[in-house]
Design a protein around this motif. Structure first.
Motif, PDB file in Angstrom:
ATOM      1  N   LYS A  49      21.768  13.777 -22.481  1.00 16.63           N
ATOM      2  CA  LYS A  49      23.080  13.373 -22.897  1.00 16.63           C
ATOM      3  C   LYS A  49      23.963  13.112 -21.623  1.00 16.63           C
ATOM      4  O   LYS A  49      24.708  12.209 -21.362  1.00 16.63           O
ATOM      5  CB  LYS A  49      23.938  14.315 -23.886  1.00 16.63           C
ATOM      6  CG  LYS A  49      25.015  13.761 -24.329  1.00 16.63           C
ATOM      7  CD  LYS A  49      25.633  14.934 -25.475  1.00 16.63           C
ATOM      8  CE  LYS A  49      26.781  14.239 -25.994  1.00 16.63           C
ATOM      9  NZ  LYS A  49      27.622  15.422 -26.973  1.00 16.63           N
ATOM     10  N   LYS A  50      23.906  14.411 -20.908  1.00 17.84           N
ATOM     11  CA  LYS A  50      24.605  13.983 -19.229  1.00 17.84           C
ATOM     12  C   LYS A  50      24.066  12.765 -18.642  1.00 17.84           C
ATOM     13  O   LYS A  50      24.911  11.948 -18.119  1.00 17.84           O
ATOM     14  CB  LYS A  50      24.445  15.112 -18.763  1.00 17.84           C
ATOM     15  CG  LYS A  50      25.169  15.248 -17.360  1.00 17.84           C
ATOM     16  CD  LYS A  50      25.012  16.683 -16.639  1.00 17.84           C
ATOM     17  CE  LYS A  50      25.813  16.599 -15.345  1.00 17.84           C
ATOM     18  NZ  LYS A  50      25.431  17.819 -14.602  1.00 17.84           N
ATOM     19  N   GLU A  51      22.703  12.458 -18.565  1.00 15.71           N
ATOM     20  CA  GLU A  51      22.318  11.330 -17.956  1.00 15.71           C
ATOM     21  C   GLU A  51      22.720  10.085 -18.486  1.00 15.71           C
ATOM     22  O   GLU A  51      22.998   8.996 -17.819  1.00 15.71           O
ATOM     23  CB  GLU A  51      20.750  11.283 -18.051  1.00 15.71           C
ATOM     24  CG  GLU A  51      20.162  12.311 -16.872  1.00 15.71           C
ATOM     25  CD  GLU A  51      18.613  12.594 -16.998  1.00 15.71           C
ATOM     26  OE1 GLU A  51      17.996  11.728 -17.668  1.00 15.71           O
ATOM     27  OE2 GLU A  51      18.061  13.367 -16.557  1.00 15.71           O
ATOM     28  N   ASP A  52      22.705  10.067 -19.820  1.00 17.03           N
ATOM     29  CA  ASP A  52      23.166   8.757 -20.619  1.00 17.03           C
ATOM     30  C   ASP A  52      24.701   8.330 -20.144  1.00 17.03           C
ATOM     31  O   ASP A  52      25.060   7.329 -19.832  1.00 17.03           O
ATOM     32  CB  ASP A  52      22.875   8.884 -22.084  1.00 17.03           C
ATOM     33  CG  ASP A  52      21.414   8.766 -22.411  1.00 17.03           C
ATOM     34  OD1 ASP A  52      20.744   8.600 -21.530  1.00 17.03           O
ATOM     35  OD2 ASP A  52      21.193   9.483 -23.650  1.00 17.03           O
ATOM     36  N   LYS A  53      25.740   9.615 -20.022  1.00 19.53           N
ATOM     37  CA  LYS A  53      26.826   9.507 -19.836  1.00 19.53           C
ATOM     38  C   LYS A  53      27.237   8.701 -18.430  1.00 19.53           C
ATOM     39  O   LYS A  53      28.006   8.151 -18.164  1.00 19.53           O
ATOM     40  CB  LYS A  53      27.517  10.604 -20.236  1.00 19.53           C
ATOM     41  CG  LYS A  53      29.112  10.751 -20.278  1.00 19.53           C
ATOM     42  CD  LYS A  53      29.573  12.026 -20.440  1.00 19.53           C
ATOM     43  CE  LYS A  53      29.899  12.335 -21.867  1.00 19.53           C
ATOM     44  NZ  LYS A  53      30.833  13.528 -22.008  1.00 19.53           N
TER      45      LYS A  53
END
Length: 172
Positions: free
Chosen positions: A139-143
């Motif tokens: 999720k952090k990478e996508d954000k």
């Protein structure tokens, strides 16, 4: 006097904690009792049961009747099985040594089940924690990718190749 082995509720709302007590059957649930035998905490997984085995066995042998829940707890801890084996000794079906061997084997089997459940719960908890960390990292990478795409300067579309094609078509 009819005596019962039963639970006496303590703790706050939604977080019960029980004392296992011997009480007169006419006394209120949380009222006067004769003797406290142990405690039962259903809030933990597996439930924590702390009981004085010898006193409980003595009360069961003298005729104290456990309630349904206490019967399950005493069965889980082996008090009722020990009483059953003592009845076999009294009838002459077993010797003391045989009864002790059977009870020790039962205790070992029970301890194995309990430790197996505890270990499976801890491994499941660790796996859930790892899966949550992986999901959080994704999720952090996508954000971060979304922020990078938003902050990137807009790409200028080149009009030159399109005009070259238009001029080539017109030349034909």
């Amino acid at each position: 006097m009819a005596t019962k082995i039963r639970l006496q509720r303590h703790g706050k709302k939604g977080k019960p904690f029980y004392y296992i007590v011997v009480a007169d059957s006419r006394a209120p649930r949380d009222g006067r009792f004769i003797e406290r035998l142990g405690s039962y905490n259903p809030n933990t997984n597996p439930a924590t049961i702390d009981i004085n085995f010898d006193k409980t066995l003595q009360w069961v042998n003298t005729g104290a009747q456990p309630t349904d829940t206490c019967r399950a707890i005493l069965s889980y801890k082996g008090v009722l099985y020990k009483k059953h084996l003592q009845g076999g000794i009294a009838k002459g079906a077993l010797t003391e040594e045989q009864a002790e061997e059977k009870f020790a084997a039962w205790l070992d089997q029970k301890d194995g089940k309990i430790t197996g459940k505890k270990s499976s719960l801890t491994t499941a908890k660790e796996e859930a924690k790892k899966a949550a960390l992986i999901a959080e990292a994704k999720k952090k990478e996508d954000k971060a990718a979304a922020i990078a795409a938003k902050n990137a300067p807009p790409a200028v579309e080149e009009e030159a190749p399109a005009t070259e094609e238009a001029t080539e078509e017109g030349a034909e």
